[in-house]
Write an enzyme that holds these catalytic residues in place. Structure first.
Site, mmCIF file in Angstrom:
data_model
loop_
_atom_site.group_PDB
_atom_site.id
_atom_site.type_symbol
_atom_site.label_atom_id
_atom_site.label_comp_id
_atom_site.label_asym_id
_atom_site.label_seq_id
_atom_site.Cartn_x
_atom_site.Cartn_y
_atom_site.Cartn_z
ATOM 1 C CG ASP A 18 29.108 130.427 -96.113
ATOM 2 O OD1 ASP A 18 30.113 131.110 -95.881
ATOM 3 O OD2 ASP A 18 28.045 130.898 -96.567
ATOM 4 C CD GLU A 22 31.346 131.999 -91.944
ATOM 5 O OE1 GLU A 22 32.114 132.910 -92.287
ATOM 6 O OE2 GLU A 22 30.381 131.631 -92.641
#
Length: 579
Positions: free
Chosen positions: A225, A291
């Site tokens: 993330d 990401e």
């Protein structure tokens, strides 16, 4: 000897009864990744919140679609200020979702179904309720340097000010004063999410231990993330203005984030994680999905640092329902032409996720199947978000209903620009109460009212549905022509004039051919000469087509005058590919 025969017989029975997960360095290259947002997938205990047992009991749905991998968004211990992305214990399960024993059962069921499990890894920050942070506040070593702490500035009137002008993704200053330590700490997201300090070697080892903990429990990889936020300028310089018109001064987009994103040290840390995973499981690639909403060249660099799937967000960030065939071809070709040389590198295509509006809302319901066709026919890894397989759409929220901190912090005038609640509503299983998601009288987010007619159960038994088209496409994705075939993208040329409305995608392998044709016009039927345009002389049959095509599966098409209605797409194949 008898024991040996019995053992062999048992192994044969197990091999025949269960899908087999073969250890391989190449297993990911043609995979379909299915993202589950656990809070909204399935509630097993009637509290209105999705949980691990709900996922386990419904993994058959994931298997029936044909997914190879399930990516489960964050499930770790958390006060839920950012619904799980504020982690108070990286090696335990949030009690709303279940227990470690429940997680073990999920892994066991996934293995039985031949599905690999990957988890979110949230390295940029922890919760302010993590024990590390409490010890850091009190300057207990080595935790005193696990977070980013800075002294205050003071103006001429001795008013305390943050160390610099950095802004939070959720609005306002990225600095929060702590009255015990008498310093500011950095939080690039919510104030309850203090940033971790990757310039500290002990912290880096702690995070490596987290990865090992979950790999030891059967996890086959991680989606990392917000990876490009991990490092900040060590001189803590003010960031320049973005000069974007109309953006408030406390909005994240007010600044150009040259000192808090995309620093080169990030790639070095990723390299260390790649090595750790390779050493942990030699010969069997652990998947890393990264990401980073960043410039194209910076995303591509993640390949060379160890990312299996540097998320390609072109269908989210670059293309929309106004994009032409030219736009799609340019974006596809750009990605394919920049994937690094080397057998380990493959393209990827992300259709949606929990942070962006649903594909049916971004492109329109008529375009959903078109996007399914592209992400499955194009080579490499396909990533879809739970609910997109049935064309779920965003639910509109009032400010009073909004729960996402990004939306709440934006205020009643701008919440709808920032809130991620619309795409996070509960999964629509059937037309029963709460769409079959929960037996509770209320759910953590309201169910979209359209569940009565838009749900999995209804679509499974329709002759035409998004669900049935996607599952059919994933069957095709498993064929050698998609896994190993060449790729050609082409714009239709009518009398030597290229049209903006028609895109062709061709995959060839040995005697097999797959052709995808997309009509981007919302108003005009197109008629094309497939033979001349795409240099195809073999007969082609319809494999699948979107709604309104008037094409029947297995129908032989006329190569010289193939017609396709407005906003319709179709996949054609040589007859030897049809079952």
């Amino acid at each position: 000897m008898i024991r040996s025969y019995i053992l062999i017989a048992v192994l044969i029975i197990l091999a025949d009864s269960n899908p087999v997960q073969v250890a391989s360095k190449d297993w990911y290259k043609n995979s379909l990744v299915y993202q589950i947002y656990p809070r909204s997938f399935k509630d097993s205990n009637g509290d209105g919140i999705g949980d691990l047992n709900g996922i386990t009991k419904n993994l058959v749905h994931v298997a029936e679609i044909g997914a190879d991998v399930v990516w489960i968004s964050t499930i770790f211990s958390s006060p839920q200020k950012d619904f799980g992305y504020d982690i108070s214990n990286f090696t335990n399960i949030n009690e709303e979702y279940g227990t470690l024993e429940d997680f073990n059962k999920l892994i066991e069921k996934a293995r039985f179904l031949g599905i690999k499990v990957i988890l979110d890894f949230v390295p940029n920050h922890s919760s302010d309720q993590h024990k590390w942070f409490n010890q850091s506040i009190h300057r207990i070593k080595p935790y005193d340097e696990y977070y980013i702490w800075r002294d205050a500035k003071y103006d001429e009137h001795q008013n305390r000010l943050p160390p610099n002008n950095w802004l939070s993704n959720f609005g306002g200053s990225a600095w929060q004063w702590n009255d015990i330590r008498k310093q500011y700490y950095l939080h690039q997201f919510a104030a309850g999410q203090p940033d971790l300090n990757y310039r500290n070697d002990e912290l880096q080892e702690e995070m490596k231990n987290v990865l090992v903990f979950w790999m030891d429990r059967g996890v086959e990889g991680f989606r990392i993330d917000a990876i490009n936020h991990m490092y900040e300028d060590d001189q803590f310089r003010d960031e320049p203005l973005s000069n974007i018109p109309g953006v408030p001064s406390d909005d994240y987009d007010f600044l150009n984030h040259i000192y808090t994103k995309n620093l080169p040290e990030t790639y070095k840390v990723l390299e260390s994680w790649r090595k750790l995973m390779d050493d942990q499981s030699p010969g069997n690639t652990k998947m890393i999905l990264t990401e980073a909403y960043a410039d194209f060249d910076l995303i591509i660099k993640y390949y060379l640092s160890g990312s299996t799937v540097p998320f390609n967000f072109m269908f989210i960030s670059d293309l929309n329902n106004k994009s032409t065939a030219v736009d799609f071809k340019r974006s596809i070709d750009r990605w394919m032409n920049n994937v690094p040389n080397g057998t380990e590198y493959v393209a990827n295509w992300v259709l949606g996720n929990h942070d962006n509006h649903r594909v049916a809302s971004r492109f329109g319901e008529k375009r959903v199947d078109q996007l399914f066709m592209l992400v499955t026919i194009l080579p490499g890894v396909s990533v879809i978000y739970n609910g997109d397989e049935i064309g779920m759409v965003d639910r509109e929220f009032t400010y009073e209903e909004t729960k996402d901190p990004a939306g709440c912090n934006a205020g009643p005038e701008r919440y709808w620009l920032k809130s991620r609640d619309p795409e996070r509503t509960p999964f629509q299983w059937n037309d029963g109460p709460n769409a079959g998601f929960s037996t509770s009288s209320s759910t953590w987010l309201p169910v979209n009212e359209n569940y009565i007619h838009l749900n999995v159960e209804a679509q499974k038994y329709k002759a035409y549905s998004h669900y049935n088209i996607l599952t059919r496409l994933i069957e095709l994705k498993k064929k050698s022509v998609i896994e190993y075939g060449t790729l050609e993208t082409a714009l239709y040329c009518s009398k030597c004039s290229v049209t903006e409305n028609v895109l062709g995608v061709v995959r060839r392998h040995r005697s097999y051919i797959v052709v995808l044709i997309v009509n981007f016009s919302d108003t005009e039927m197109i008629v094309v000469d497939i033979g001349m345009w795409l240099n195809i002389s073999e007969p082609l049959r319809v494999y699948t087509s979107s709604k309104g095509s008037n094409l029947s599966p297995r129908q032989i098409v006329e190569l010289r005058s193939f017609s396709l209605s407005a906003s319709v797409s179709a996949v054609l194949t040589t007859p030897n590919l049809l079952n």
